[in-house]
Design a protein around this motif. Structure first.
Motif, PDB file in Angstrom:
ATOM      1  N   VAL A 114      35.868  32.877  36.031  1.00 46.05           N
ATOM      2  CA  VAL A 114      34.656  33.222  36.781  1.00 46.05           C
ATOM      3  C   VAL A 114      33.961  31.952  37.265  1.00 46.05           C
ATOM      4  N   ALA A 115      33.937  30.913  36.393  1.00 42.51           N
ATOM      5  CA  ALA A 115      33.246  29.662  36.731  1.00 42.51           C
ATOM      6  C   ALA A 115      33.926  28.903  37.863  1.00 42.51           C
ATOM      7  N   GLU A 116      35.173  29.252  38.195  1.00 42.72           N
ATOM      8  CA  GLU A 116      35.831  28.598  39.319  1.00 42.72           C
ATOM      9  C   GLU A 116      35.181  28.983  40.652  1.00 42.72           C
ATOM     10  N   HIS A 117      34.494  30.127  40.663  1.00 44.23           N
ATOM     11  CA  HIS A 117      33.921  30.625  41.914  1.00 44.23           C
ATOM     12  C   HIS A 117      32.413  30.848  41.831  1.00 44.23           C
ATOM     13  N   ASP A 168      42.435  43.149  27.329  1.00 44.51           N
ATOM     14  CA  ASP A 168      42.761  44.448  27.887  1.00 44.51           C
ATOM     15  C   ASP A 168      41.524  45.220  28.308  1.00 44.51           C
ATOM     16  N   SER A 169      40.345  44.594  28.230  1.00 43.51           N
ATOM     17  CA  SER A 169      39.134  45.230  28.743  1.00 43.51           C
ATOM     18  C   SER A 169      39.187  45.217  30.269  1.00 43.51           C
ATOM     19  N   PHE A 170      38.883  46.358  30.878  1.00 39.46           N
ATOM     20  CA  PHE A 170      38.945  46.458  32.330  1.00 39.46           C
ATOM     21  C   PHE A 170      37.953  45.514  32.997  1.00 39.46           C
ATOM     22  N   TYR A 171      36.754  45.353  32.379  1.00 46.00           N
ATOM     23  CA  TYR A 171      35.741  44.540  33.052  1.00 46.00           C
ATOM     24  C   TYR A 171      36.168  43.078  33.152  1.00 46.00           C
ATOM     25  N   ALA A 172      37.022  42.592  32.222  1.00 39.90           N
ATOM     26  CA  ALA A 172      37.492  41.212  32.298  1.00 39.90           C
ATOM     27  C   ALA A 172      38.310  41.000  33.574  1.00 39.90           C
ATOM     28  N   GLU A 173      39.157  41.991  33.904  1.00 34.57           N
ATOM     29  CA  GLU A 173      39.957  41.878  35.130  1.00 34.57           C
ATOM     30  C   GLU A 173      39.074  41.967  36.370  1.00 34.57           C
ATOM     31  N   VAL A 174      38.037  42.822  36.303  1.00 41.64           N
ATOM     32  CA  VAL A 174      37.128  42.941  37.444  1.00 41.64           C
ATOM     33  C   VAL A 174      36.411  41.621  37.680  1.00 41.64           C
ATOM     34  N   MET A 175      35.908  41.004  36.618  1.00 46.43           N
ATOM     35  CA  MET A 175      35.162  39.758  36.743  1.00 46.43           C
ATOM     36  C   MET A 175      36.039  38.644  37.311  1.00 46.43           C
ATOM     37  N   ILE A 176      37.266  38.572  36.841  1.00 45.39           N
ATOM     38  CA  ILE A 176      38.175  37.520  37.308  1.00 45.39           C
ATOM     39  C   ILE A 176      38.501  37.686  38.795  1.00 45.39           C
ATOM     40  N   SER A 177      38.498  38.938  39.265  1.00 43.01           N
ATOM     41  CA  SER A 177      38.892  39.215  40.658  1.00 43.01           C
ATOM     42  C   SER A 177      37.738  39.105  41.647  1.00 43.01           C
TER      43      SER A 177
END
Length: 746
Positions: A136-139, A94-103
């Motif tokens: 993240v490692a996918e990109h 639920d950390s916002f930065y996790a969603e930012v990194m994934i996107s």
């Protein structure tokens, strides 16, 4: 009031160097409108870098793609988390930065981005963090991870951050560089220089960072110590103690629910005077020295069920530890003894109970290890509390037989010294307890005599000469005693010759051990060729230089590098491996050559020459102290029991400067021991045959039992020479000559 947080001066300098080396330019900075869990706290970009207006967290990923199309970017997403309905912060995914990194997506193959995150995002093994890194490692490929506590102003100094440098995913994965800013820092300039050297590296380790040629998968937390080559080497080195087990294979783990509040609410608190009261062990009671502090006025007492109390042999560990900063110690750990009971652990204490009973040396070694900084390092990321999972997976050393014996002996010695101390204290305190002064005086003198003699005897063990005369193998001890006697007698010529003789025979004895032990390992040293040639010459056998060649070759031989840790050759090889010992050996060798070629020392200079030569001899003998732990054994009788599969062995341990020693008895699992032969006993108790390199016989010249080695092999006989006095023994048996041929000396 709007408050800002920014990179510290050192962190800003390191990040700038990272962009310069990895992205060839200064970045623009994109941050969230609310950076951290605090109203109005925003991230302020360094003055030299262009800053983009702060955006809501859900617009950061799209905006970063636009900015990356025009150059490198430093992304500082919000560290805030969503809140639950009760106002508490959510955790993990639920950390916002996790969603930012994934996107975030790279807009082009040459895009370069660094992201400022809490260190937990890159070090945690928890599912949410592993999932974020995997996506993240996918990109993106990770080029560099820069860790540091106190990297941000207005944040607590212990808060550890990470700046992660990323490049678009390529077919070939680049090497990964990991750097940790030391805390506390002593020299910022040294940190910067080491960081610059790391960025230029393609492998290896610097002072504060290292390069991983094969980066781990994104599912593994990349905390600094986990893949540090120095730490991995020390982890592997633990096996040198004997064996390594996970702590969870040896102990079960418990954490009692007995907090102060729970005890008070349950009306379980009582006093030390209550017969049913149990002492509560709290974190402050577990001392750094591995003991449990005695009860004090602040100690809590409570009524605790018996099945939830501590037991003798349990280990107790403070659950709270100092995060992020490596302390000069490990876990605060203590072993529960009978004197500490009855007791129970509070909720901030982890209890380790042995699954199977442990020997005293086992428990002692584990406790000692847990108290080291290495144990804390190997337990995983630095967190505020010790977790059961981290403790369960922690590797701990287990002592082998030799170390177990040594620890047992040390423990027994400690207990004996404590009894002597108590005895001495009792005698001192009794001075004024007798009815008369005369009786008190007599008691102190008589009772103290035995104590004084013990102290004198123990003090002698620190005297090298005494140790050599009493504990070294007979051939070396005999020669040393002869040298000391000659020096004390004042005959300078005889004393000087004795020093040189002792040095040669010391090297000869140790060289014979090397030859016997390498032959048993089917290893032939090149130095054997020169010895064989001199034996065959028939006029003068091998000497000082030949024995030194054997030892020098053994010290550097790669063939001997993979021997078991407890093999005696590992100690023996160290004799001339030290520069000071080799220098002393060379000096003594030159003196021996001068003496043999009639270049004798002038009588006026002889006293000084004796002092210098004896100092060199002493240096060699100091390096040969391992001989005291490798006894020379003569087997006098062997009786094999077929059903028990053991042999009853009678033997003489030839330690000290006299060959008349008592016969002892031991058991051995081997049925091939030879009656009348010499053996070396190693620290594991194994016997190594020394025949025919060394043999024991009554000397035909002086009628004294002596040790002999092959000196010459003229036609028709083998001539052996005594290490103690140089007398010779001739053996005309064809079998003896054939045996020397089998071992490569003929």
């Amino acid at each position: 009031m709007v408050e800002t947080t920014r990179l510290s001066s050192l962190s800003e300098q390191l990040v700038a160097i990272g962009f310069e080396r990895l992205a060839q330019g200064s970045p623009r900075v994109l941050s969230s409108a609310r950076f951290a869990q605090r109203n109005g706290l925003i991230f302020q970009a360094p003055e030299a870098w262009q800053s983009v207006d702060e955006l809501p967290w859900d617009q950061l990923a799209a905006r970063s793609g636009e900015l990356l199309a025009n150059g490198p970017l430093l992304l500082a997403p919000t560290w805030e988390r969503r809140t639950e309905s009760d106002g508490r912060c959510a955790v993990g995914s639920d950390s916002f930065y996790a969603e930012v990194m994934i996107s975030c997506r790279p807009p082009s193959p040459d895009a370069a981005m660094a992201v400022l995150l809490p260190a937990s995002a890159w070090v945690s093994d928890r599912p949410w963090a592993a999932e974020m890194r995997t996506k993240v490692a996918e990109h993106w490929d990770t080029l560099l991870v820069l860790y540091g506590a106190g990297m941000l102003t207005q944040m607590h100094v212990s808060m550890e951050s990470a700046v992660v440098f990323l490049r678009p995913r390529a077919q070939t994965r680049p090497v990964l560089k990991v750097f940790q800013v030391p805390c506390p820092r002593l020299d910022d300039a040294a940190v910067v220089k080491d960081f610059e050297r790391l960025l230029a590296r393609q492998g290896g380790r610097g002072e504060y960072g290292y390069v991983l040629r094969e980066p781990p998968g994104p599912d593994q937390g990349l905390y600094f110590d986990r893949f540090d080559p120095h730490i991995l080497q020390r982890r592997e080195d633990l096996a040198g103690f004997g064996a390594v087990n996970a702590l969870g294979d040896l102990f079960t783990f418990h954490r009692a629910p007995f907090s102060d509040a729970v005890l008070k609410r349950g009306k379980q608190l009582t006093s030390s005077k209550d017969p049913g009261g149990v002492r509560m062990v709290r974190p402050r009671d577990i001392c750094r020295d591995g003991t449990i502090a005695p009860p004090s006025e602040e100690t809590l007492w409570a009524t605790i069920p018996e099945d939830q109390q501590l037991a003798a042999g349990d280990l107790v560990i403070r659950r709270l530890i100092a995060p992020f900063i490596v302390p000069p110690h490990g876990f605060f750990t203590a072993e529960v003894g009978e004197d500490d009971l009855p007791a129970a652990a509070s909720d901030q204490v982890v209890v380790l109970r042995p699954i199977k009973p442990l020997s005293r040396p086992q428990a002692r070694l584990i406790t000692l290890f847990l108290r080291t900084p290495l144990a804390l390092t190997l337990s995983g990321p630095r967190l505020a509390t010790t977790t059961m999972e981290a403790l369960s997976a922690l590797p701990v050393p287990q002592p082998d037989e030799a170390l177990t014996k040594a620890l047992d002996e040390m423990t027994a010695a400690k207990q004996q010294f404590k009894r002597w101390e108590q005895e001495a204290e009792s005698v001192i305190e009794s001075v004024f307890l007798e009815k008369t002064a005369a009786r008190a005086r007599a008691r102190v003198i008589d009772s103290g005599r035995a104590l004084r003699l013990r102290v004198e005897a123990a003090s002698l063990l620190d005297d090298l000469g005494h140790s050599v005369r009493t504990r070294f193998p007979y051939p070396v001890a005999y020669r040393w005693r002869e040298t000391e006697a000659r020096i004390s007698a004042g005959d300078a010529q005889a004393a000087y010759a004795a020093i040189l003789d002792t040095a040669e025979q010391l090297l000869c004895y140790v060289a014979q051990l090397v030859l016997a032990l390498t032959h048993a390992q089917n290893i032939t040293l090149g130095a054997v060729t020169a010895i064989r040639d001199k034996l065959a010459g028939g006029r003068s056998g091998p000497g000082f230089g030949d024995w030194a060649n054997v030892l020098n070759e053994a010290a550097t031989s790669r063939q001997l590098n993979n021997l078991p840790e407890a093999h005696p050759l590992n100690d023996i090889r160290t004799l001339l491996a030290h520069a000071d010992a080799e220098k002393a050996r060379q000096a003594l060798s030159e003196r021996r050559n001068d003496q043999a070629h009639l270049r004798r020392v002038d009588p006026i200079e002889l006293p000084h020459a004796i002092d210098v030569a004896f100092a060199d001899l002493t240096r060699l003998v100091e390096r040969a102290r391992f001989l005291a732990d490798l006894p020379l054994i003569e087997v006098t009788d062997v009786r094999w029991d077929t059903f028990a599969r053991t042999a009853c062995v009678e033997y003489r341990e030839l330690a000290g400067d006299h060959p008349v020693v008592p016969t002892r008895t031991m058991t051995s699992p081997s049925n091939d021991l030879e009656k009348g032969s010499l053996y070396l006993r190693d620290t594991d108790g194994a016997l190594h045959l020394l025949r025919p390199f060394l043999i024991g016989r009554d000397c035909p010249t002086c009628r004294t039992w002596s040790t002999f080695h092959a000196d010459r092999v003229p036609k028709g006989a083998v001539v052996f020479k005594s290490l103690e006095h140089g007398h010779t023994l001739e053996d005309a048996s064809p079998d003896t000559r054939h045996l020397l041929g089998q071992i490569g000396l003929v």
